[in-house]
Design a protein around this motif. Sequence first.
Motif, PDB file in Angstrom:
ATOM      1  N   ILE B  44       0.818  -1.223   0.000  1.00 33.78           N
ATOM      2  CA  ILE B  44       0.000   0.000   0.000  1.00 33.78           C
ATOM      3  C   ILE B  44       0.850   1.271   0.000  1.00 33.78           C
ATOM      4  O   ILE B  44       0.465   2.292  -0.557  1.00 33.78           O
ATOM      5  CB  ILE B  44      -1.020  -0.001   1.170  1.00 33.78           C
ATOM      6  N   ARG B  45       2.063   1.219   0.560  1.00 33.87           N
ATOM      7  CA  ARG B  45       2.900   2.431   0.588  1.00 33.87           C
ATOM      8  C   ARG B  45       3.381   2.815  -0.808  1.00 33.87           C
ATOM      9  O   ARG B  45       3.387   3.986  -1.175  1.00 33.87           O
ATOM     10  CB  ARG B  45       4.073   2.233   1.548  1.00 33.87           C
ATOM     11  N   TYR B  46       3.754   1.820  -1.621  1.00 35.23           N
ATOM     12  CA  TYR B  46       4.103   2.116  -3.019  1.00 35.23           C
ATOM     13  C   TYR B  46       2.882   2.620  -3.781  1.00 35.23           C
ATOM     14  O   TYR B  46       2.994   3.499  -4.638  1.00 35.23           O
ATOM     15  CB  TYR B  46       4.654   0.881  -3.722  1.00 35.23           C
ATOM     16  N   ALA B  47       1.710   2.032  -3.461  1.00 36.34           N
ATOM     17  CA  ALA B  47       0.479   2.455  -4.133  1.00 36.34           C
ATOM     18  C   ALA B  47       0.169   3.917  -3.805  1.00 36.34           C
ATOM     19  O   ALA B  47      -0.188   4.703  -4.685  1.00 36.34           O
ATOM     20  CB  ALA B  47      -0.680   1.552  -3.724  1.00 36.34           C
ATOM     21  N   LEU B  48       0.333   4.301  -2.511  1.00 35.90           N
ATOM     22  CA  LEU B  48       0.088   5.687  -2.108  1.00 35.90           C
ATOM     23  C   LEU B  48       1.026   6.624  -2.863  1.00 35.90           C
ATOM     24  O   LEU B  48       0.616   7.673  -3.355  1.00 35.90           O
ATOM     25  CB  LEU B  48       0.321   5.867  -0.602  1.00 35.90           C
ATOM     26  N   GLY B  49       2.300   6.222  -2.970  1.00 33.22           N
ATOM     27  CA  GLY B  49       3.298   7.061  -3.641  1.00 33.22           C
ATOM     28  C   GLY B  49       2.962   7.275  -5.108  1.00 33.22           C
ATOM     29  O   GLY B  49       2.964   8.409  -5.594  1.00 33.22           O
ATOM     30  N   ALA B  50       2.636   6.186  -5.826  1.00 32.79           N
ATOM     31  CA  ALA B  50       2.313   6.291  -7.248  1.00 32.79           C
ATOM     32  C   ALA B  50       1.043   7.112  -7.449  1.00 32.79           C
ATOM     33  O   ALA B  50       0.955   7.938  -8.360  1.00 32.79           O
ATOM     34  CB  ALA B  50       2.136   4.901  -7.855  1.00 32.79           C
ATOM     35  N   SER B  51       0.065   6.898  -6.555  1.00 31.14           N
ATOM     36  CA  SER B  51      -1.196   7.616  -6.661  1.00 31.14           C
ATOM     37  C   SER B  51      -0.995   9.117  -6.461  1.00 31.14           C
ATOM     38  O   SER B  51      -1.501   9.936  -7.226  1.00 31.14           O
ATOM     39  CB  SER B  51      -2.163   7.068  -5.620  1.00 31.14           C
ATOM     40  N   LEU B  52      -0.223   9.468  -5.428  1.00 36.10           N
ATOM     41  CA  LEU B  52       0.010  10.891  -5.131  1.00 36.10           C
ATOM     42  C   LEU B  52       0.642  11.606  -6.327  1.00 36.10           C
ATOM     43  O   LEU B  52       0.251  12.712  -6.686  1.00 36.10           O
ATOM     44  CB  LEU B  52       0.921  11.033  -3.908  1.00 36.10           C
ATOM     45  N   ILE B  53       1.612  10.939  -6.956  1.00 37.34           N
ATOM     46  CA  ILE B  53       2.279  11.530  -8.116  1.00 37.34           C
ATOM     47  C   ILE B  53       1.272  11.745  -9.254  1.00 37.34           C
ATOM     48  O   ILE B  53       1.263  12.791  -9.910  1.00 37.34           O
ATOM     49  CB  ILE B  53       3.423  10.606  -8.604  1.00 37.34           C
ATOM     50  N   SER B  54       0.383  10.755  -9.465  1.00 35.01           N
ATOM     51  CA  SER B  54      -0.583  10.895 -10.553  1.00 35.01           C
ATOM     52  C   SER B  54      -1.593  11.997 -10.242  1.00 35.01           C
ATOM     53  O   SER B  54      -2.101  12.659 -11.152  1.00 35.01           O
ATOM     54  CB  SER B  54      -1.300   9.566 -10.802  1.00 35.01           C
ATOM     55  N   VAL B  55      -1.868  12.200  -8.942  1.00 36.13           N
ATOM     56  CA  VAL B  55      -2.782  13.270  -8.537  1.00 36.13           C
ATOM     57  C   VAL B  55      -2.199  14.635  -8.926  1.00 36.13           C
ATOM     58  O   VAL B  55      -2.905  15.509  -9.443  1.00 36.13           O
ATOM     59  CB  VAL B  55      -3.038  13.205  -7.010  1.00 36.13           C
ATOM     60  N   ILE B  56      -0.896  14.810  -8.703  1.00 33.76           N
ATOM     61  CA  ILE B  56      -0.251  16.076  -9.070  1.00 33.76           C
ATOM     62  C   ILE B  56      -0.370  16.296 -10.580  1.00 33.76           C
ATOM     63  O   ILE B  56      -0.694  17.382 -11.042  1.00 33.76           O
ATOM     64  CB  ILE B  56       1.242  16.080  -8.655  1.00 33.76           C
ATOM     65  N   ALA B  57      -0.149  15.220 -11.351  1.00 37.00           N
ATOM     66  CA  ALA B  57      -0.194  15.340 -12.803  1.00 37.00           C
ATOM     67  C   ALA B  57      -1.584  15.735 -13.295  1.00 37.00           C
ATOM     68  O   ALA B  57      -1.724  16.676 -14.078  1.00 37.00           O
ATOM     69  CB  ALA B  57       0.240  14.029 -13.454  1.00 37.00           C
ATOM     70  N   THR B  58      -2.626  15.043 -12.803  1.00 36.97           N
ATOM     71  CA  THR B  58      -3.967  15.350 -13.316  1.00 36.97           C
ATOM     72  C   THR B  58      -4.424  16.730 -12.869  1.00 36.97           C
ATOM     73  O   THR B  58      -5.054  17.444 -13.639  1.00 36.97           O
ATOM     74  CB  THR B  58      -5.013  14.324 -12.850  1.00 36.97           C
ATOM     75  N   SER B  59      -4.096  17.093 -11.628  1.00 33.34           N
ATOM     76  CA  SER B  59      -4.510  18.414 -11.143  1.00 33.34           C
ATOM     77  C   SER B  59      -3.895  19.507 -11.999  1.00 33.34           C
ATOM     78  O   SER B  59      -4.583  20.408 -12.467  1.00 33.34           O
ATOM     79  CB  SER B  59      -4.103  18.606  -9.688  1.00 33.34           C
ATOM     80  N   SER B  60      -2.581  19.414 -12.233  1.00 36.06           N
ATOM     81  CA  SER B  60      -1.917  20.451 -13.019  1.00 36.06           C
ATOM     82  C   SER B  60      -2.433  20.453 -14.454  1.00 36.06           C
ATOM     83  O   SER B  60      -2.639  21.511 -15.040  1.00 36.06           O
ATOM     84  CB  SER B  60      -0.402  20.251 -13.012  1.00 36.06           C
ATOM     85  N   GLY B  61      -2.639  19.260 -15.007  1.00 36.34           N
ATOM     86  CA  GLY B  61      -3.134  19.161 -16.371  1.00 36.34           C
ATOM     87  C   GLY B  61      -4.511  19.790 -16.533  1.00 36.34           C
ATOM     88  O   GLY B  61      -4.745  20.566 -17.456  1.00 36.34           O
ATOM     89  N   ALA B  62      -5.414  19.477 -15.600  1.00 29.02           N
ATOM     90  CA  ALA B  62      -6.769  20.009 -15.694  1.00 29.02           C
ATOM     91  C   ALA B  62      -6.804  21.495 -15.354  1.00 29.02           C
ATOM     92  O   ALA B  62      -7.476  22.278 -16.018  1.00 29.02           O
ATOM     93  CB  ALA B  62      -7.702  19.233 -14.774  1.00 29.02           C
ATOM     94  N   ALA B  63      -6.050  21.883 -14.324  1.00 31.25           N
ATOM     95  CA  ALA B  63      -6.086  23.282 -13.883  1.00 31.25           C
ATOM     96  C   ALA B  63      -5.568  24.214 -14.969  1.00 31.25           C
ATOM     97  O   ALA B  63      -6.004  25.350 -15.089  1.00 31.25           O
ATOM     98  CB  ALA B  63      -5.274  23.453 -12.598  1.00 31.25           C
ATOM     99  N   SER B  64      -4.630  23.708 -15.794  1.00 24.37           N
ATOM    100  CA  SER B  64      -4.081  24.561 -16.842  1.00 24.37           C
ATOM    101  C   SER B  64      -5.188  24.996 -17.798  1.00 24.37           C
ATOM    102  O   SER B  64      -5.145  26.078 -18.364  1.00 24.37           O
ATOM    103  CB  SER B  64      -2.980  23.834 -17.601  1.00 24.37           C
ATOM    104  N   ALA B  65      -6.212  24.160 -17.962  1.00 23.32           N
ATOM    105  CA  ALA B  65      -7.326  24.545 -18.819  1.00 23.32           C
ATOM    106  C   ALA B  65      -8.291  25.461 -18.074  1.00 23.32           C
ATOM    107  O   ALA B  65      -8.758  26.459 -18.609  1.00 23.32           O
ATOM    108  CB  ALA B  65      -8.061  23.303 -19.309  1.00 23.32           C
ATOM    109  N   TYR B  66      -8.567  25.120 -16.793  1.00 23.43           N
ATOM    110  CA  TYR B  66      -9.577  25.876 -16.054  1.00 23.43           C
ATOM    111  C   TYR B  66      -9.172  27.315 -15.745  1.00 23.43           C
ATOM    112  O   TYR B  66      -9.975  28.216 -15.874  1.00 23.43           O
ATOM    113  CB  TYR B  66      -9.907  25.179 -14.732  1.00 23.43           C
TER     114      TYR B  66
END
Lengths: 129, 278
Positions: B44-66
């Motif tokens: 679960i710790r590796y899963a949390l790490g990978a998930s957190l990184i993907s969260v940063i990517a999607t947030s920045s990607g979407a926010a750039s449009a908004y």
Amino acid sequence: MTENRQARLDQRLEVIIGYTLRIGVLTAAAIVLIGGVLYLVQSGAAVPRYHTFHTAATPSDNLSGIVRNIQALNSYGIIQLGLLVLIATPILRVIFSVIAFALERDVLYIVATLIVLAVLLYSLLGHGV
Amino acid sequence: MSVLSFTILVWLGGLAAGLLGALTGLGGGVVIVPLLTLFFGVDIRYALGASLISVIATSSGAASAYVREGYSNIRIGMFLEIATTLGAIAGASLTTILPPGIIAVIFGCVLLLSSYLSSRRPRDNPDCVPDRLTAWFRMESTYPTPEGEKPYHVRNVAGGFGLMSVAGLLSGLLGIGSGALKVLAMDLIMCLPFKVSTTTSNFMIGVTAAASAGIYLGNGYVEPALAMPVVLGVLPGSMLGSRILGGASVRVLRLIFTLTILALGIEMIYNGLSGGFK
């Protein structure tokens, strides 16, 4: 400062932030992709082992280890560089906001943004190194 | 299974998670962690790490449009980020102390709560009375509507700040964006228009997650070879998802996905309690 001028500056800030985020994410994704392809070419046939957690801090995981990997230009290092660019993108956004609020001489929001920046740097430098 | 086939499967999983996250409005993180732990057997710790990184990517990607559309309120976002980043540091630190089973149970509960929250009807509160604090913080702004720029008021900054600390804590503890809770703090408590709440929330998620990232990196949660396919899958998946969302009616799809997330939540709680996470 008039309401109008503040609105105009806010508008410009939003455009700059939008571009920063987009360029940051695309750059990061490209670097991760390059590292990923290299990694698969080199170790695609190996057996993955993520089922168990390997130590809380192997040297390659923290920031100084990442810097060593990047300098060695191995596939792990390239992926890690891409991930760091990704993490740096929102931080860069906060830095731009400090500058923008400084241009607006908006002391209240300069302080608020600096607090956010301090928390971010504390996390990255206080724990990541 | 070889690294190559594992990576391809995780990449496909990330693609699906990004799509699902964007369509339900919950973000990819809430799907990535159950997917990696329950289906791929990842710690679960590796899963949390990978998930957190993907969260940063999607947030920045979407926010750039908004941000360029003029919906998000940068002042409110920046001010509330004080709460979310401090909360995130506390949450990320907690992951180093709490047993994985407990984290899984909390994760499952948050999944159930989020799927409930995301089924709320979007509504705007037309008559909000601003309080003295929000006037002092100059948080009032306007947002684009079909009838032109419309001004809105803000209330109860203190309440919003409090709930935002909790959202930050859960983000750091579970490697997710906590978008549903952030929206709740802004539209229900602070009375912001729904569109402003969702876009400002998305804008804040990346900064919140970046605050946890340092602690995650320092503790070895971010395994590059695992984070790589996750990020490269979630990013195009969520972009595709938000494009579909803009087009056709997606009520049936949303219902199916909400039920999927409910099932994942129950599975996480069950596994956490029965000792499936070590």
